[in-house]
Scaffold this motif. Sequence first.
Motif, PDB file in Angstrom:
ATOM      1  N   LEU A  40       0.739  -1.205   0.059  1.00 27.82           N
ATOM      2  CA  LEU A  40       0.057   0.029   0.007  1.00 27.82           C
ATOM      3  C   LEU A  40       0.902   1.541   0.044  1.00 27.82           C
ATOM      4  CD1 LEU A  40      -2.610   1.651   0.543  1.00 27.82           C
ATOM      5  CD2 LEU A  40      -2.313   1.201   3.042  1.00 27.82           C
TER       6      LEU A  40
ATOM      7  N   PRO B  78      -0.064   2.807  -3.524  1.00 30.69           N
ATOM      8  CA  PRO B  78      -1.285   3.014  -3.117  1.00 30.69           C
ATOM      9  C   PRO B  78      -2.201   2.593  -4.295  1.00 30.69           C
ATOM     10  CG  PRO B  78      -0.526   5.189  -3.097  1.00 30.69           C
ATOM     11  CD  PRO B  78       0.828   3.930  -3.477  1.00 30.69           C
TER      12      PRO B  78
ATOM     13  N   VAL C 185      -3.514  -1.473  -5.105  1.00 34.78           N
ATOM     14  CA  VAL C 185      -3.942  -2.415  -4.186  1.00 34.78           C
ATOM     15  C   VAL C 185      -5.253  -2.459  -4.321  1.00 34.78           C
ATOM     16  CG1 VAL C 185      -1.951  -2.075  -2.275  1.00 34.78           C
ATOM     17  CG2 VAL C 185      -3.985  -0.549  -2.141  1.00 34.78           C
TER      18      VAL C 185
ATOM     19  N   VAL D  65      -7.224  -3.626   2.296  1.00 36.65           N
ATOM     20  CA  VAL D  65      -6.706  -2.623   3.472  1.00 36.65           C
ATOM     21  C   VAL D  65      -7.543  -2.692   4.547  1.00 36.65           C
ATOM     22  CG1 VAL D  65      -5.417  -1.614   1.671  1.00 36.65           C
ATOM     23  CG2 VAL D  65      -7.560  -0.559   2.526  1.00 36.65           C
TER      24      VAL D  65
ATOM     25  N   VAL E  63      -8.168   5.299   0.203  1.00 37.93           N
ATOM     26  CA  VAL E  63      -7.493   4.643  -0.885  1.00 37.93           C
ATOM     27  C   VAL E  63      -8.316   5.065  -2.086  1.00 37.93           C
ATOM     28  CG1 VAL E  63      -6.630   2.508  -1.921  1.00 37.93           C
ATOM     29  CG2 VAL E  63      -6.302   3.017   0.644  1.00 37.93           C
TER      30      VAL E  63
END
Length: 600
Positions: free
Chosen positions: A479, A483, A486, A491, A499
């Motif tokens: 991540l 980022p 992912v 997460v 995110v």
Amino acid sequence: MATMSEKKKRKIESEHRVFNTEWTNKYLCTVSKDKILCLVCRETLAVPKEYNLRRHFETKHPNLAKLNPNEKIIKAASLVKNLSGEQQIFKKVSTENDTVTKVSFQISKEIAAAGKCFTEGEFLKKCMLIAVSELCPEKRGIFENVSLSRMTVQRRIADISTNLSDQLKQRVSEFCFYSLAMDESTDLKDTAQLLIFIRGIDKNFEITEELVGMCSMMGRTTGKEISSEVIKCMNDKLGVDFTNLVAICTDGAPAMCGKNVGAVTLLEEFIGRQITKHHCIIHQQVLCSKVLKFEHVMSVVVSIVNLIRSRGLKHRTFRAFLEGEDAECSDLIYHTEVRWLSRGRVLQRFVALKEEIAKFLENGPIKFPELENESWNQDLFFFCDITAHLNDLNIQLQGKNQLIFQMCAAVKAFKMKLKLFRNQLSKGEMCHFPTCAQRIPQNKHAELGEKYAKHINLLIEEFDRRLTLSKDDDIQLKLIEDPFSVDPEEVTQDLQLEVIELQCSAVYRNKHRESSLWDFYKSLDDEKYKNLIEVALKTFSIFGSTYICEQTFSIMNMNKNKQRSSLTDDHLEDIMKISTSNMTPEYDKLVAEKRCNISH
């Protein structure tokens, strides 16, 4: 009535009286350091009031008071010029002394950083005087005033170390999060030295990696003693608690990481919460390499190297022989077990000189039949190639300011390479094993490939056992590194919405692609992505290895050697701080606290 009298009282400060420049020519006075100064007698006058100046002038200097206005102007200009000249002389001497003291500090710092004795200062001063006598003899007096005696250098180094510690204390107060790296080793006098390094990060993603202290332990070095030293060092030298401590990296020794009485466990009990524990990635990589059982190769290589190099005459004869043979290399290398890269480099040099070694030893009293054994030579070539690959990984993992996810990515890439090696060896392909490909006949590749693929498989299993991250850790590191790649559902819940917002931003996607990770995370909105920024700050602050401790132990052994065995622990710690610090000493501040002491 008392109140009325108080109101009538006046203070000079409240009247805001200002010196009139015309009074210089009329009464031969001027302003110096916010005071009224008579240019003739240099007496200070309290109040900038014309009546006071006139009374002083006419009473104390009646002859000058009789001068006409033009003569007074000429006289005033002359007196002002004399005063300015005197002040410049004192200012020049003061500036010169400060410069000389600053040079003394700078040279002392370089002496410590280079691992030289304190007495080197006197030698350097002699060299400077020789040079200045030839190049600019009129400046010799200034250079003679540079104080570089043994005791002066010792004090300068201690002052610089204290200044660096003060700077670190100030930086630590600005850390958002920090981590520690700890390791323990013994010096020449068998004193256990515990090194504690701190790696912190502030809100601007500025990383500071510095030595907190070197704790000398005279008694036992169990987890209890180590944890006590860490707590004392952090409190006394930094005045910081453990609230923002994220992780601790150690060499994995039982005294450090023991489940019940290890130093980290006891620190967790003291703090009252769990701490992320990291076993140095480089140490684990070295432990993984030990699964390769090629002692039958290494023992012979070490015996031959020791036989040739242990006696002066034989060693000289061997070097002369290599020179006559026009060999690729000029000498063999000793093997040192504790050095990470030693085994691979010894094997590479041995293989490069194998034919010359066999020829040199063929008429000697001690025989090594392994040199003519085909199977042993094949194992030697394979072991040489695989240790070269392991050394490449080790070098990648070394260095200061390494980010943990970059180190983990290097290990992950190496594991993929090992799987490629295994598959290719199973097919008889040795393209990534240059020594084998060059020295082993092509018709043997298929047979030996199967054999060595099993060794590679053992290495893969050991890397998987020691260096496989948990799913949560792997996702977190992925991540922070990228980022945008992912899955938001993988997460933690507090990061999922942030995110998604980030991944839908074309601006931030371009920023991530075009700039460094530090600049990318600094550019994020503090409120909108506060949870993601916090995770990034924590991750950036983590030590991935104790490389910096191992490097400092090498500096310690270089300084505290047989010639300097009486070096005290305090002086050794000062040298370590200066040698490892990335901060610049505040020389102007140090000079302001000192006077120039002329050495003899």
